[in-house]
Design an enzyme around this catalytic site. Sequence first.
Site, PDB file in Angstrom:
ATOM      1  CG  ASP A 192      -1.019 -20.701  -0.171  1.00 27.20           C
ATOM      2  OD1 ASP A 192      -0.564 -20.627   0.992  1.00 27.20           O
ATOM      3  OD2 ASP A 192      -0.409 -21.270  -1.105  1.00 27.20           O
ATOM      4  CG  ASP A 220     -13.511  -7.493   2.122  1.00 21.31           C
ATOM      5  OD1 ASP A 220     -13.224  -6.696   3.033  1.00 21.31           O
ATOM      6  OD2 ASP A 220     -14.049  -7.133   1.051  1.00 21.31           O
ATOM      7  CG  ASP A 240      -7.964  -5.097   1.667  1.00 20.91           C
ATOM      8  OD1 ASP A 240      -8.951  -4.613   2.249  1.00 20.91           O
ATOM      9  OD2 ASP A 240      -7.856  -5.124   0.424  1.00 20.91           O
ATOM     10  CE  LYS A 259       2.716 -18.016  -1.577  1.00 19.36           C
ATOM     11  NZ  LYS A 259       1.909 -19.265  -1.623  1.00 19.36           N
ATOM     12  CE1 TYR A 269      -3.302  -2.869   0.828  1.00 21.88           C
ATOM     13  CE2 TYR A 269      -4.581  -0.858   1.060  1.00 21.88           C
ATOM     14  CZ  TYR A 269      -4.526  -2.220   0.885  1.00 21.88           C
ATOM     15  OH  TYR A 269      -5.684  -2.936   0.780  1.00 21.88           O
TER      16      TYR A 269
END
Length: 370
Positions: free
Chosen positions: A223, A251, A247, A191, A141
């Site tokens: 993942d 959701d 983020d 990751k 970001y």
Amino acid sequence: MNLDLTILPGDGIGPEVTGQAVRVLQTVADAFGHSFQLQRKNIGGAALAASEDPLPPDSLQACISSSAVLLGAVGNPAFDHYPNHLRPEAGLLRLRRELGAYANLRPAICFPALVECSPLRPELIRGVDIMFVRELLGGLYFGEPRSIEGEPGWRVAINTMRYHEPAIERIACVAFALAEKRRRKVLSVDKANVLECSRLWREVVTRTAKDYPSVKLSHMYVDSASMALVQRPRDFDVVLTENMFGDILSDQAGGVVGSLGLLASASIGGPVGLYEPVHGSAPDIAGQGIANPLGAILSAAMLLRHSFQLEREAACIENSVGAVLAQGYRTADLASAGQKKLTTSEMGSIVVEAVKKSAEAVSTAKERSA
Ligand code: IPM
Ligand code: MG
């Protein structure tokens, strides 16, 4: 106590949901004897339309000089073709940075009355209570360089994921401290099989964990964490992760507990806390008066807890939301076939009444024990 707030209604359904959250805050303030002052300012597309700046100086100034900020949402497809710094989202990102709000807390809780709203089987979802701790000022970001360059047809886009050890350490401390007061588990999501940022992340989180011996730390790749989140969400307690992964996973958690419209958040760590529902501006339903205000209302509860240490008042709002859901009140996103769908302001009114009742019960109990 004096609750002096800046309200940033923003775009889309932002003004509708913050309107209800403000009513609830006013009710709590009255019931518990606090004074309440607010100023409303523009951010996002609403600010761009008025001033060509998604975070005008007077909005920023108001935020910095108040005790806490409640934001609705930013985002408006009308600005999709604008350069990055003139998009609504740029206003929010700058605000987070200016406020030093590096720790984004996003609880995902399954309300007992809403077990049926989840796409998951009841036995998987019942009792889910997750706290996402999302790093909010680093990663893709904010990393530099970033650009789109070159000739049409041959352009190259660049974003940079960057993490500095102290930034990892401070967010890890937030996660561990929260876990100490919960079920004492932190899952760090990264990751590390692919990214240097994640390898450093894992190393620093593991090192920081030594200062919190009562907390059990585990690690997962993003993942497989996203798969586990739908397969066994009850195993999750505190989830610690970087900006972009947080983020996405938050959701997903909204979907898991039944509706993104329920999710609240607190962005803290700097001198002024920023509170906002997770759902975003939802342009498809904006202006119809049907948005779920509970995410914004629950964000107001987080505001009272984290910026003012008003735990009783925060719990009063949260219990009231639980109570109205238990009584079967539903906005459109939560209603099943045949259930009455409340408008945004009807839901707000019902929570306001529940808050009044619950606050009365608290004060009667106090008088009795006095
Ligand atoms: C969120 C939103 C924001 C983010 C956008 C609006 C910039 O999706 O708060 O989750 O990506 O952080
Ligand atoms: Mg998001």
